[in-house]
Motif scaffolding. Sequence first.
Motif, PDB file in Angstrom:
ATOM      1  N   ALA A   3      43.898  58.656  61.327  1.00  0.00           N
ATOM      2  CA  ALA A   3      43.709  58.259  59.920  1.00  0.00           C
ATOM      3  C   ALA A   3      43.081  59.410  59.132  1.00  0.00           C
ATOM      4  O   ALA A   3      43.500  59.704  57.997  1.00  0.00           O
ATOM      5  CB  ALA A   3      42.828  57.013  59.845  1.00  0.00           C
ATOM      6  N   GLU A   4      42.110  60.075  59.744  1.00  0.00           N
ATOM      7  CA  GLU A   4      41.438  61.188  59.035  1.00  0.00           C
ATOM      8  C   GLU A   4      42.361  62.397  58.899  1.00  0.00           C
ATOM      9  O   GLU A   4      42.130  63.265  58.062  1.00  0.00           O
ATOM     10  CB  GLU A   4      40.152  61.576  59.781  1.00  0.00           C
ATOM     11  CG  GLU A   4      39.076  60.487  59.675  1.00  0.00           C
ATOM     12  CD  GLU A   4      37.784  60.866  60.397  1.00  0.00           C
ATOM     13  OE1 GLU A   4      37.856  61.594  61.398  1.00  0.00           O
ATOM     14  OE2 GLU A   4      36.710  60.402  59.962  1.00  0.00           O
ATOM     15  N   ASP A   5      43.411  62.426  59.728  1.00  0.00           N
ATOM     16  CA  ASP A   5      44.369  63.536  59.670  1.00  0.00           C
ATOM     17  C   ASP A   5      45.528  63.237  58.708  1.00  0.00           C
ATOM     18  O   ASP A   5      46.547  63.930  58.717  1.00  0.00           O
ATOM     19  CB  ASP A   5      44.897  63.797  61.090  1.00  0.00           C
ATOM     20  CG  ASP A   5      45.646  65.113  61.184  1.00  0.00           C
ATOM     21  OD1 ASP A   5      45.221  66.089  60.533  1.00  0.00           O
ATOM     22  OD2 ASP A   5      46.673  65.153  61.888  1.00  0.00           O
ATOM     23  N   GLY A   6      45.410  62.160  57.934  1.00  0.00           N
ATOM     24  CA  GLY A   6      46.401  61.894  56.892  1.00  0.00           C
ATOM     25  C   GLY A   6      47.514  60.939  57.285  1.00  0.00           C
ATOM     26  O   GLY A   6      48.427  60.685  56.486  1.00  0.00           O
ATOM     27  N   LYS A   7      47.475  60.408  58.512  1.00  0.00           N
ATOM     28  CA  LYS A   7      48.483  59.413  58.888  1.00  0.00           C
ATOM     29  C   LYS A   7      48.065  58.055  58.318  1.00  0.00           C
ATOM     30  O   LYS A   7      46.876  57.797  58.098  1.00  0.00           O
ATOM     31  CB  LYS A   7      48.597  59.297  60.417  1.00  0.00           C
ATOM     32  CG  LYS A   7      48.614  60.625  61.173  1.00  0.00           C
ATOM     33  CD  LYS A   7      49.817  61.459  60.861  1.00  0.00           C
ATOM     34  CE  LYS A   7      49.874  62.715  61.714  1.00  0.00           C
ATOM     35  NZ  LYS A   7      48.955  63.800  61.277  1.00  0.00           N
ATOM     36  N   VAL A   8      49.064  57.195  58.083  1.00  0.00           N
ATOM     37  CA  VAL A   8      48.752  55.818  57.725  1.00  0.00           C
ATOM     38  C   VAL A   8      48.579  55.066  59.034  1.00  0.00           C
ATOM     39  O   VAL A   8      49.508  55.020  59.849  1.00  0.00           O
ATOM     40  CB  VAL A   8      49.897  55.177  56.903  1.00  0.00           C
ATOM     41  CG1 VAL A   8      49.556  53.717  56.568  1.00  0.00           C
ATOM     42  CG2 VAL A   8      50.180  55.974  55.646  1.00  0.00           C
ATOM     43  N   ALA A  56      36.006  56.129  53.525  1.00  0.00           N
ATOM     44  CA  ALA A  56      35.875  57.562  53.211  1.00  0.00           C
ATOM     45  C   ALA A  56      37.181  58.148  52.688  1.00  0.00           C
ATOM     46  O   ALA A  56      37.285  59.368  52.524  1.00  0.00           O
ATOM     47  CB  ALA A  56      35.420  58.311  54.466  1.00  0.00           C
ATOM     48  N   GLY A  57      38.194  57.299  52.462  1.00  0.00           N
ATOM     49  CA  GLY A  57      39.420  57.775  51.823  1.00  0.00           C
ATOM     50  C   GLY A  57      40.653  57.807  52.695  1.00  0.00           C
ATOM     51  O   GLY A  57      41.754  58.108  52.206  1.00  0.00           O
ATOM     52  N   ALA A  58      40.514  57.504  53.996  1.00  0.00           N
ATOM     53  CA  ALA A  58      41.699  57.519  54.872  1.00  0.00           C
ATOM     54  C   ALA A  58      42.575  56.299  54.580  1.00  0.00           C
ATOM     55  O   ALA A  58      42.125  55.308  54.003  1.00  0.00           O
ATOM     56  CB  ALA A  58      41.255  57.516  56.333  1.00  0.00           C
ATOM     57  N   SER A  59      43.834  56.408  54.984  1.00  0.00           N
ATOM     58  CA  SER A  59      44.774  55.321  54.727  1.00  0.00           C
ATOM     59  C   SER A  59      44.870  54.423  55.963  1.00  0.00           C
ATOM     60  O   SER A  59      45.461  54.798  56.973  1.00  0.00           O
ATOM     61  CB  SER A  59      46.146  55.914  54.379  1.00  0.00           C
ATOM     62  OG  SER A  59      46.999  54.895  53.962  1.00  0.00           O
ATOM     63  N   ARG A 102      57.107  53.625  53.270  1.00  0.00           N
ATOM     64  CA  ARG A 102      56.303  54.823  53.010  1.00  0.00           C
ATOM     65  C   ARG A 102      57.010  56.078  53.500  1.00  0.00           C
ATOM     66  O   ARG A 102      57.834  56.038  54.410  1.00  0.00           O
ATOM     67  CB  ARG A 102      54.931  54.709  53.730  1.00  0.00           C
ATOM     68  CG  ARG A 102      54.160  53.441  53.433  1.00  0.00           C
ATOM     69  CD  ARG A 102      53.400  53.525  52.126  1.00  0.00           C
ATOM     70  NE  ARG A 102      52.240  54.364  52.234  1.00  0.00           N
ATOM     71  CZ  ARG A 102      50.985  53.919  52.305  1.00  0.00           C
ATOM     72  NH1 ARG A 102      50.753  52.617  52.296  1.00  0.00           N
ATOM     73  NH2 ARG A 102      49.964  54.752  52.375  1.00  0.00           N
ATOM     74  N   ASP A 103      56.656  57.218  52.902  1.00  0.00           N
ATOM     75  CA  ASP A 103      57.203  58.501  53.353  1.00  0.00           C
ATOM     76  C   ASP A 103      56.345  59.103  54.462  1.00  0.00           C
ATOM     77  O   ASP A 103      56.819  59.879  55.286  1.00  0.00           O
ATOM     78  CB  ASP A 103      57.272  59.498  52.193  1.00  0.00           C
ATOM     79  CG  ASP A 103      58.272  59.029  51.141  1.00  0.00           C
ATOM     80  OD1 ASP A 103      59.261  58.389  51.535  1.00  0.00           O
ATOM     81  OD2 ASP A 103      58.031  59.292  49.946  1.00  0.00           O
ATOM     82  N   GLU A 104      55.052  58.758  54.454  1.00  0.00           N
ATOM     83  CA  GLU A 104      54.146  59.353  55.447  1.00  0.00           C
ATOM     84  C   GLU A 104      54.411  58.784  56.846  1.00  0.00           C
ATOM     85  O   GLU A 104      55.086  57.770  56.994  1.00  0.00           O
ATOM     86  CB  GLU A 104      52.669  59.055  55.104  1.00  0.00           C
ATOM     87  CG  GLU A 104      52.245  59.421  53.711  1.00  0.00           C
ATOM     88  CD  GLU A 104      52.193  58.195  52.825  1.00  0.00           C
ATOM     89  OE1 GLU A 104      53.241  57.508  52.693  1.00  0.00           O
ATOM     90  OE2 GLU A 104      51.125  57.919  52.261  1.00  0.00           O
ATOM     91  N   GLU A 105      53.838  59.463  57.825  1.00  0.00           N
ATOM     92  CA  GLU A 105      53.865  58.941  59.190  1.00  0.00           C
ATOM     93  C   GLU A 105      53.006  57.676  59.264  1.00  0.00           C
ATOM     94  O   GLU A 105      51.854  57.680  58.808  1.00  0.00           O
ATOM     95  CB  GLU A 105      53.299  59.982  60.164  1.00  0.00           C
ATOM     96  CG  GLU A 105      54.194  61.181  60.380  1.00  0.00           C
ATOM     97  CD  GLU A 105      55.352  60.864  61.339  1.00  0.00           C
ATOM     98  OE1 GLU A 105      55.279  59.847  62.047  1.00  0.00           O
ATOM     99  OE2 GLU A 105      56.317  61.649  61.350  1.00  0.00           O
ATOM    100  N   VAL A 106      53.556  56.616  59.820  1.00  0.00           N
ATOM    101  CA  VAL A 106      52.808  55.373  60.005  1.00  0.00           C
ATOM    102  C   VAL A 106      52.599  55.159  61.507  1.00  0.00           C
ATOM    103  O   VAL A 106      53.560  55.121  62.279  1.00  0.00           O
ATOM    104  CB  VAL A 106      53.550  54.160  59.408  1.00  0.00           C
ATOM    105  CG1 VAL A 106      52.846  52.853  59.780  1.00  0.00           C
ATOM    106  CG2 VAL A 106      53.652  54.302  57.888  1.00  0.00           C
ATOM    107  N   VAL A 107      51.327  55.067  61.903  1.00  0.00           N
ATOM    108  CA  VAL A 107      50.988  54.862  63.318  1.00  0.00           C
ATOM    109  C   VAL A 107      50.463  53.437  63.479  1.00  0.00           C
ATOM    110  O   VAL A 107      49.490  53.051  62.824  1.00  0.00           O
ATOM    111  CB  VAL A 107      49.905  55.854  63.788  1.00  0.00           C
ATOM    112  CG1 VAL A 107      49.589  55.623  65.267  1.00  0.00           C
ATOM    113  CG2 VAL A 107      50.360  57.291  63.557  1.00  0.00           C
ATOM    114  N   ILE A 165      46.132  64.718  68.939  1.00  0.00           N
ATOM    115  CA  ILE A 165      45.037  63.860  68.469  1.00  0.00           C
ATOM    116  C   ILE A 165      43.727  64.451  68.950  1.00  0.00           C
ATOM    117  O   ILE A 165      43.500  64.556  70.156  1.00  0.00           O
ATOM    118  CB  ILE A 165      45.190  62.409  68.978  1.00  0.00           C
ATOM    119  CG1 ILE A 165      46.592  61.884  68.671  1.00  0.00           C
ATOM    120  CG2 ILE A 165      44.140  61.502  68.340  1.00  0.00           C
ATOM    121  CD1 ILE A 165      46.874  60.495  69.217  1.00  0.00           C
ATOM    122  N   GLU A 166      42.904  64.846  68.014  1.00  0.00           N
ATOM    123  CA  GLU A 166      41.640  65.479  68.391  1.00  0.00           C
ATOM    124  C   GLU A 166      40.476  64.764  67.713  1.00  0.00           C
ATOM    125  O   GLU A 166      40.048  65.148  66.615  1.00  0.00           O
ATOM    126  CB  GLU A 166      41.652  66.960  67.997  1.00  0.00           C
ATOM    127  CG  GLU A 166      42.643  67.753  68.828  1.00  0.00           C
ATOM    128  CD  GLU A 166      42.635  69.234  68.472  1.00  0.00           C
ATOM    129  OE1 GLU A 166      41.835  69.620  67.607  1.00  0.00           O
ATOM    130  OE2 GLU A 166      43.445  69.954  69.059  1.00  0.00           O
TER     131      GLU A 166
END
Length: 363
Positions: A82-87, A110-113, A130-135, A300-301
């Motif tokens: 989530a913090e790396d910009g994935k939904v 904190a702003g993550a999706s 959505r266009d983003e990666e959804v996990v 994933i880190e």
Amino acid sequence: MSEDLKFRDPDAAEELAADLEELMDRIDDPVEIMHVCGSHEQVIAKFGLRSMLPEGLSITMGPGCPVCVTDMPEVDEAVALAEDGKVVATYGDMFRVPGTRKSLADAKAAGASVEVVYSASEAVDLAAERDEEVVFFATGFETTAAPTAAILQTGPPENFSVLSAHKYVPPAMEVVAEMPDTDVDGFLAAGHAATITGYGLFEEFVDGYDLPVVVGGFEPIDVLYGLRKLLEFLAEGEDGLANAYPRCVTREGNEAAMDAIREVFDLTAGEWRGIADIPDANFVLSDAYAEYDARERFDIEPVEGDVDPLTEQCLCGDIMAGTTSPEECDLFGDECTPSNPVGACMVSDEGTCKIHLEYGGRP
Ligand code: SF4
């Protein structure tokens, strides 16, 4: 009388309670039964069933809350994505479960999706929109592993992947049965999981551990009837298997759902939060579905950090192993409440701590 009321009939409950007393007289020893399902704990607590039990008979909740046994590093992986910009899409119960540093709710604040979904198919719909990666952070036992498997078999959108934290209950029962601190005389197994797996799955366990297993439903009469079957086995000195939920469970279960699970997932060893590293108890995506595996698709880190000192005091793992009760935790109902949970057992509706705080626990 409607079907629902039939399974809540006070007269039938009194009769079953009398049967339990008679059976306990025959057994003439304390008996501890473990159930492995938050829904069982809910009905036991909500209807005050412990207060109906004869002296010497106790029921303990084991590792039956899927949210509670999801390990902290698994939450950390979801937070990192989530913090790396994935939904990140997940079930509502997982949203506030603490990881090492934070929960998905903290990440969202904190702003993550992070999106709460009610089903695996809703997570796929999200990916289609959505266009983003959804996990999809997929948690739960066989009952939710089956729909996750089914949705992957349909060929979801390319921007969809699964971070699997699904878990398989029978190996956890084996670990709990072997724990030196537990003294379980029999298991009341979860009826809804058995609708998928079939009750025949427990034959090997019964043979291997010489402990009776009865599959039970989720109304008060179901639970008391399941307990009576267990005490009947114990009174006869048997280690049998019975299906006390025949209106929903068969010996074979849902073969199509089990085929889907077997095709999409492999079983591997994995940590159950606070309990143990359990062999063959975690579902990971099989090679055939590796393209949908978030662990394969992304590096994933998780950001490292120290566990909150309050979280260190959480006894959730011991509670899930049946060796202690929520009331023995110093934080119970004080520093740890449903609105301010310290541990996963206070977050989920299936968590023992939340259930005991809401309905009262052991009498
Ligand atoms: Fe953990 Fe809270 Fe339960 Fe204590 S009361 S065991 S801190 S979840």
